[in-house]
Design an enzyme around this catalytic site. Structure first.
Site, short mmCIF file in Angstrom:
data_model
loop_
_atom_site.label_atom_id
_atom_site.label_comp_id
_atom_site.label_asym_id
_atom_site.label_seq_id
_atom_site.Cartn_x
_atom_site.Cartn_y
_atom_site.Cartn_z
N ARG A 1 -58.58 -3.62 10.73
CA ARG A 1 -57.82 -2.70 9.88
C ARG A 1 -58.67 -2.28 8.67
NH1 ARG A 1 -54.65 -4.42 5.98
NH2 ARG A 1 -53.79 -6.18 7.10
N TYR B 55 -52.90 23.90 5.07
CA TYR B 55 -52.27 23.57 6.36
C TYR B 55 -50.81 23.15 6.11
CZ TYR B 55 -50.97 20.45 10.17
OH TYR B 55 -50.29 19.82 11.17
N ASP C 161 -60.60 20.40 1.85
CA ASP C 161 -60.40 20.21 3.29
C ASP C 161 -61.37 21.16 4.01
OD1 ASP C 161 -59.57 20.41 5.97
OD2 ASP C 161 -57.47 20.07 5.47
N LYS D 37 -60.03 17.96 15.11
CA LYS D 37 -60.30 19.36 15.42
C LYS D 37 -61.77 19.55 15.82
CE LYS D 37 -56.01 20.30 14.43
NZ LYS D 37 -55.47 19.02 14.07
#
Ligand code: PLP
Length: 414
Positions: free
Chosen positions: A70, A123, A195, A220
């Site tokens: 983690r 977005y 971004d 993406k």
């Protein structure tokens, strides 16, 4: 871990190597086992130590190594390192998705009473963080008109803890002037976050324009094959350390298998993005000539509202474009299923062309009124260009438009 001596090399990458060379080699050297030429997928949840003093030193980050996946994991680390080197950042930390990277970064940096200045065109999911979640924590969010740089700059000058930008934006591919707005942000002591999902490091490096943190939905273009979700934040070491700490405790960790798929996809990033940009330019020019097409949005077109800024800060114009059809949603309903070489799906940046209406993809979270306020026509089609031959894609669009014209001939006279 036994490491093959030949591969145990600490390759140092710098800006003298072209992006394609870095995309292939960066981040890969450290964990090659037994002479393997590819990074192994380490599924182990934890890492064992016979020497408890050494174990403690690793846990205290005084010695290199991993404790629990983690927190850190070798495969995930290799992915982070590749993105870090491509973006030219000091450090990188990854997440289970792009949204986890965005929310993790914003919740790390912002506290009640802080102010964040951003644009309306982020977005759709990001927009929801700004409009729904941050205000719940008494964080003041200023959403600016993406086309009005004077207003954005004026809002930044009123003071901000964080300036959050995206360029090109989703889905109308507007461009924000990174250098100008980051400079304004730094003048008021803001942390500037960008971004860079649509552009990728092949097209622009926000860190070179002063950005403190660059975020990607690695799902993406970075991954490029639509088979793994992931996110990453790259940038200033002190800030990434805090973001990493938030993520290790809140738990939105990238899975090692996803990290491997993203890492593998990134080896061809430069080839894909170059092809996608070239094809997008051809398709945008073709769409401009079509009587059924109302508007075409592509930063490479001279008619684009931000073409001059795009030319200044982007090396290519990217694989994303959008266009609206005459005849509104009825025309879209006829047009989309006719496309042969396109997945009708809520994704982008893949090797296959992926297409969908903004109202069912990027801005599905918004009401029609909210979309209208963002300048997103209800008939807007987001077209993520794949690596197919552009002439085939153009022929495909042409036959789908012909079908709409046949069914709705009145549109040709409007
Ligand atoms: N940023 C941009 C520009 C996006 O287009 C998306 C998703 O489409 C995201 C972030 C969110 O990424 P993810 O779907 O990996 O959470």
């Amino acid at each position: 871990m036994r490491v093959h001596p030949q591969n145990n090399v600490n390759k140092v990458f710098d800006r003298n190597e072209a992006i394609g060379t870095r995309a292939v080699w960066a981040g890969e050297g450290e964990y090659m086992v037994e002479g393997a030429t590819q990074v192994p997928v380490v599924h182990s949840v934890s890492f064992g130590y016979d020497d408890i003093d050494y174990w403690l030193e690793v846990a205290m980050e005084k010695k290199p190594g991993h404790i629990y996946s983690r927190n850190t994991n070798p495969t995930v680390r290799a992915f982070e390192e590749k993105v870090r080197i491509l973006e030219g950042g000091e450090a990188a930390t990854s997440f289970s998705s792009g949204m986890a990277a965005i929310s993790g970064t914003l919740f790390t940096l912002l506290s009640p009473g802080d102010r964040v200045v951003t644009i309306k065109d982020t977005y759709g999911g990001t927009n929801k963080i700004f409009s729904e979640f941050l205000p719940r924590f008494q964080i003041d969010v200023q959403l600016c008109d993406t086309t009005d740089h004077d207003q954005i700059e004026a809002e930044i000058r009123k003071g901000a803890k964080v300036v959050y930008l995206e360029s090109p934006t989703n889905p109308t591919v507007k461009i924000t002037d990174l250098e100008r707005l980051i400079r304004a942000g730094h003048e008021v002591g803001a942390i500037c976050v960008v971004d860079n999902t649509f552009a990728t490091p092949v097209i622009q490096n926000p860190i070179a324009f002063g950005a403190d943190i660059v975020i990607h939905s690695a799902t993406k273009f970075l991954g490029g094959h639509a088979d793994a979700l992931g996110g990453v934040a790259v940038g200033r070491k002190d800030l990434i350390k805090q973001i990493y700490h938030y993520r290790e405790i809140n738990g939105a960790t990238l899975d090692p298998m996803a990290a491997y798929l993203l890492l593998r996809g990134m080896k061809t990033l430069h080839l894909r993005v170059k092809q996608q940009s070239e094809s997008a330019m051809k398709i945008a020019r073709f769409l401009q000539t079509q009587p059924l097409v109302d508007q075409v949005f592509y930063p490479g077109l001279e008619t684009h509202v931000h073409h001059a800024i795009a030319k200044k800060q982007m090396k290519m114009f990217g694989g994303m474009l959008s266009f609206s059809l005459k005849g509104d949603i009825d025309a879209v309903r006829l047009f989309l299923p006719k496309l042969k070489f396109a997945h009708l799906a809520a994704n982008l940046g893949a090797v296959e062309t992926v297409v969908g209406p903004a109202r069912t993809t990027s801005h599905v979270e918004c009401t029609p009124e909210e979309r209208a306020a963002l300048g997103i026509p209800e008939s807007l089609i987001r077209y993520s260009v794949g690596i197919e031959d552009p002439e085939d894609l153009i022929r495909d669009i042409q036959q789908a438009l012909d079908y709409v014209a046949e069914k709705m001939p009145a549109l040709l006279t409007t």
